[in-house]
Design a protein around this motif. Structure first.
Motif, PDB file in Angstrom:
ATOM      1  N   ASP A 175       1.244  -0.860   0.394  1.00  0.00           N
ATOM      2  CA  ASP A 175      -0.334  -0.064  -0.143  1.00  0.00           C
ATOM      3  C   ASP A 175       0.615   1.631   0.179  1.00  0.00           C
ATOM      4  OD1 ASP A 175      -2.983  -1.515   0.028  1.00  0.00           O
ATOM      5  OD2 ASP A 175      -1.594  -2.072   1.787  1.00  0.00           O
ATOM      6  N   LEU A 176       2.066   1.074   0.679  1.00  0.00           N
ATOM      7  CA  LEU A 176       2.728   2.623   1.186  1.00  0.00           C
ATOM      8  C   LEU A 176       2.943   2.578  -0.437  1.00  0.00           C
ATOM      9  CD1 LEU A 176       4.216   1.724   4.299  1.00  0.00           C
ATOM     10  CD2 LEU A 176       2.779   3.669   3.682  1.00  0.00           C
ATOM     11  N   LYS A 177       3.754   1.673  -1.293  1.00  0.00           N
ATOM     12  CA  LYS A 177       4.303   1.611  -2.436  1.00  0.00           C
ATOM     13  C   LYS A 177       3.234   2.575  -3.202  1.00  0.00           C
ATOM     14  CE  LYS A 177       7.208  -2.431  -1.921  1.00  0.00           C
ATOM     15  NZ  LYS A 177       8.140  -3.166  -2.643  1.00  0.00           N
ATOM     16  N   LYS A 178       2.727   2.104  -3.389  1.00  0.00           N
ATOM     17  CA  LYS A 178       1.075   2.571  -4.119  1.00  0.00           C
ATOM     18  C   LYS A 178       1.374   4.525  -4.233  1.00  0.00           C
ATOM     19  CE  LYS A 178      -1.243  -1.312  -4.405  1.00  0.00           C
ATOM     20  NZ  LYS A 178      -2.321  -2.014  -4.508  1.00  0.00           N
ATOM     21  N   ILE A 179       1.715   4.760  -2.843  1.00  0.00           N
ATOM     22  CA  ILE A 179       1.386   6.238  -2.622  1.00  0.00           C
ATOM     23  C   ILE A 179       2.026   6.934  -3.857  1.00  0.00           C
ATOM     24  CG2 ILE A 179       1.676   8.392  -1.122  1.00  0.00           C
ATOM     25  CD1 ILE A 179       1.585   6.453   0.912  1.00  0.00           C
ATOM     26  N   THR A 180       0.970   8.182  -4.369  1.00  0.00           N
ATOM     27  CA  THR A 180       1.326   8.777  -5.015  1.00  0.00           C
ATOM     28  C   THR A 180       1.186  10.410  -5.314  1.00  0.00           C
ATOM     29  OG1 THR A 180      -0.585   8.763  -6.572  1.00  0.00           O
ATOM     30  CG2 THR A 180       0.633   6.838  -7.048  1.00  0.00           C
ATOM     31  N   VAL A 181       1.181  11.179  -3.524  1.00  0.00           N
ATOM     32  CA  VAL A 181       1.146  12.157  -3.463  1.00  0.00           C
ATOM     33  C   VAL A 181       2.321  12.591  -2.867  1.00  0.00           C
ATOM     34  CG1 VAL A 181      -1.287  12.866  -4.664  1.00  0.00           C
ATOM     35  CG2 VAL A 181      -0.594  11.835  -1.901  1.00  0.00           C
ATOM     36  N   PRO A 182       2.490  13.760  -2.086  1.00  0.00           N
ATOM     37  CA  PRO A 182       3.085  13.703  -0.635  1.00  0.00           C
ATOM     38  C   PRO A 182       2.760  13.448   0.019  1.00  0.00           C
ATOM     39  CG  PRO A 182       3.669  15.305  -2.415  1.00  0.00           C
ATOM     40  CD  PRO A 182       2.514  14.753  -3.349  1.00  0.00           C
ATOM     41  N   VAL A 183       3.156  13.701   1.454  1.00  0.00           N
ATOM     42  CA  VAL A 183       2.446  12.866   2.413  1.00  0.00           C
ATOM     43  C   VAL A 183       3.423  12.874   3.441  1.00  0.00           C
ATOM     44  CG1 VAL A 183       2.095  11.053   3.267  1.00  0.00           C
ATOM     45  CG2 VAL A 183       0.950  10.849   1.310  1.00  0.00           C
ATOM     46  N   LEU A 184       3.272  13.643   4.329  1.00  0.00           N
ATOM     47  CA  LEU A 184       4.434  13.963   5.619  1.00  0.00           C
ATOM     48  C   LEU A 184       4.148  12.481   6.615  1.00  0.00           C
ATOM     49  CD1 LEU A 184       6.196  14.769   7.367  1.00  0.00           C
ATOM     50  CD2 LEU A 184       4.365  16.780   8.048  1.00  0.00           C
ATOM     51  N   VAL A 185       4.931  12.214   6.886  1.00  0.00           N
ATOM     52  CA  VAL A 185       4.496  10.938   8.066  1.00  0.00           C
ATOM     53  C   VAL A 185       5.623  11.241   9.155  1.00  0.00           C
ATOM     54  CG1 VAL A 185       5.845   8.484   8.367  1.00  0.00           C
ATOM     55  CG2 VAL A 185       4.712   9.123   5.919  1.00  0.00           C
ATOM     56  N   MET A 186       4.958  11.104  10.232  1.00  0.00           N
ATOM     57  CA  MET A 186       5.975  11.150  11.654  1.00  0.00           C
ATOM     58  C   MET A 186       6.095  10.013  12.492  1.00  0.00           C
ATOM     59  SD  MET A 186       3.829  14.848  12.387  1.00  0.00           S
ATOM     60  CE  MET A 186       5.005  15.686  13.882  1.00  0.00           C
ATOM     61  N   HIS A 187       6.842  10.169  13.320  1.00  0.00           N
ATOM     62  CA  HIS A 187       7.150   7.813  13.746  1.00  0.00           C
ATOM     63  C   HIS A 187       7.848   8.895  14.630  1.00  0.00           C
ATOM     64  CE1 HIS A 187       7.042   3.411  14.166  1.00  0.00           C
ATOM     65  NE2 HIS A 187       7.034   4.402  14.831  1.00  0.00           N
ATOM     66  N   GLY A 188       7.365   8.599  16.355  1.00  0.00           N
ATOM     67  CA  GLY A 188       7.977   8.864  17.686  1.00  0.00           C
ATOM     68  C   GLY A 188       9.611   7.853  17.813  1.00  0.00           C
ATOM     69  N   ASP A 189      10.476   8.407  18.327  1.00  0.00           N
ATOM     70  CA  ASP A 189      11.826   7.329  18.107  1.00  0.00           C
ATOM     71  C   ASP A 189      11.365   6.313  19.764  1.00  0.00           C
ATOM     72  OD1 ASP A 189      13.241   8.590  15.860  1.00  0.00           O
ATOM     73  OD2 ASP A 189      14.752   9.745  17.330  1.00  0.00           O
ATOM     74  N   ASP A 190      10.292   6.921  20.678  1.00  0.00           N
ATOM     75  CA  ASP A 190       9.718   6.247  21.651  1.00  0.00           C
ATOM     76  C   ASP A 190       9.182   5.724  21.973  1.00  0.00           C
ATOM     77  OD1 ASP A 190       9.875   7.208  25.664  1.00  0.00           O
ATOM     78  OD2 ASP A 190      10.958   5.574  24.323  1.00  0.00           O
ATOM     79  N   ASP A 191       8.510   5.933  20.488  1.00  0.00           N
ATOM     80  CA  ASP A 191       6.906   4.739  20.703  1.00  0.00           C
ATOM     81  C   ASP A 191       7.181   3.429  20.424  1.00  0.00           C
ATOM     82  OD1 ASP A 191       5.117   3.011  20.318  1.00  0.00           O
ATOM     83  OD2 ASP A 191       4.515   4.693  18.025  1.00  0.00           O
ATOM     84  N   GLN A 192       6.670   3.107  22.150  1.00  0.00           N
ATOM     85  CA  GLN A 192       6.710   1.804  22.771  1.00  0.00           C
ATOM     86  C   GLN A 192       5.646   0.632  21.978  1.00  0.00           C
ATOM     87  OE1 GLN A 192       7.873   1.748  27.320  1.00  0.00           O
ATOM     88  NE2 GLN A 192       6.956   3.907  26.141  1.00  0.00           N
ATOM     89  N   ILE A 193       4.823   1.119  21.265  1.00  0.00           N
ATOM     90  CA  ILE A 193       3.808  -0.096  21.004  1.00  0.00           C
ATOM     91  C   ILE A 193       4.364  -0.772  19.951  1.00  0.00           C
ATOM     92  CG2 ILE A 193       1.465  -0.245  20.657  1.00  0.00           C
ATOM     93  CD1 ILE A 193       1.517   0.501  23.006  1.00  0.00           C
ATOM     94  N   VAL A 194       4.341   0.687  18.900  1.00  0.00           N
ATOM     95  CA  VAL A 194       5.444   0.122  17.495  1.00  0.00           C
ATOM     96  C   VAL A 194       6.383   1.078  17.713  1.00  0.00           C
ATOM     97  CG1 VAL A 194       4.921   0.653  15.103  1.00  0.00           C
ATOM     98  CG2 VAL A 194       2.603   0.147  16.716  1.00  0.00           C
ATOM     99  N   PRO A 195       7.513  -0.235  18.183  1.00  0.00           N
ATOM    100  CA  PRO A 195       8.794   0.676  17.791  1.00  0.00           C
ATOM    101  C   PRO A 195       9.247   1.289  16.335  1.00  0.00           C
ATOM    102  CG  PRO A 195       8.813  -0.913  19.185  1.00  0.00           C
ATOM    103  CD  PRO A 195       7.495  -0.862  18.415  1.00  0.00           C
ATOM    104  N   TYR A 196      10.258   2.102  16.419  1.00  0.00           N
ATOM    105  CA  TYR A 196      10.579   2.738  15.141  1.00  0.00           C
ATOM    106  C   TYR A 196      11.381   1.816  14.556  1.00  0.00           C
ATOM    107  CZ  TYR A 196      12.440   5.824  11.594  1.00  0.00           C
ATOM    108  OH  TYR A 196      12.884   6.404  10.313  1.00  0.00           O
ATOM    109  N   ALA A 197      11.730   1.523  15.286  1.00  0.00           N
ATOM    110  CA  ALA A 197      13.010  -0.119  14.555  1.00  0.00           C
ATOM    111  C   ALA A 197      12.539  -0.887  13.825  1.00  0.00           C
ATOM    112  CB  ALA A 197      13.364  -0.089  15.439  1.00  0.00           C
ATOM    113  N   ASP A 198      11.421  -1.375  13.994  1.00  0.00           N
ATOM    114  CA  ASP A 198      10.635  -2.196  13.845  1.00  0.00           C
ATOM    115  C   ASP A 198       9.652  -1.946  12.670  1.00  0.00           C
ATOM    116  OD1 ASP A 198      11.831  -4.365  15.292  1.00  0.00           O
ATOM    117  OD2 ASP A 198       9.856  -3.387  16.707  1.00  0.00           O
TER     118      ASP A 198
END
Length: 151
Positions: free
Chosen positions: A84-107
């Protein structure tokens, strides 16, 4: 989020089975424990908790249908949005916290970054980010990574 051949850094399925078991055993307590701890980072040393935020999160969890919330754990943990992400054709701002304990950024971040890198993404580090219901709570800001996906 779940560990698979395509996502070797994911969490074992048993982690999500455990969340479902907690939810099934005592839904009220589940929706109290998660916001008290990792969801808002209230489990971090020196972080001031907000009882109002915790109660509001509990209220929202208790308003949902028990079966839908139970099944939502599977959807949250096992849905792969890579194509789904590969199909994005318009500019999108993605924000993800480095300290996210539920969905860790590294994952999760690299999965957003792979298609983004193909489109000249910028990774901006060190910017503050927090949940919307933390408005004005700068004492609990955590670093965030921003990726601007260019079409």
């Amino acid at each position: 989020m779940v560990k698979t051949v395509a996502n070797p850094g994911g969490l074992p399925k048993e982690v999500f089975d455990g969340l479902q078991a907690q939810l099934a055993a005592n839904r009220s307590q589940f929706y109290r424990d998660l916001p008290e701890g990792p969801f808002y980072g209230f489990n971090r040393p020196g972080v001031k908790t907000s009882e109002a935020i915790i109660q509001n999160w509990w209220r929202q969890g208790m308003m949902g249908g028990a079966k839908a919330l139970y099944d939502g754990i599977v959807a949250f943990s096992q849905t792969d949005f890579t194509d789904d992400l590969k199909k994005i054709t318009v500019p999108v701002l993605v924000m993800h916290g480095d300290d996210d304990q539920i969905v860790p950024y590294a994952d999760a971040g690299p999965f957003v970054g792979k298609p983004a890198e193909e489109r000249d993404a910028e990774d901006l580090q060190g910017l503050p980010a927090w949940h919307a219901d933390h408005a004005g709570r700068h004492d609990q800001c955590r670093p965030a990574r921003l990726a601007f996906l260019k079409a």
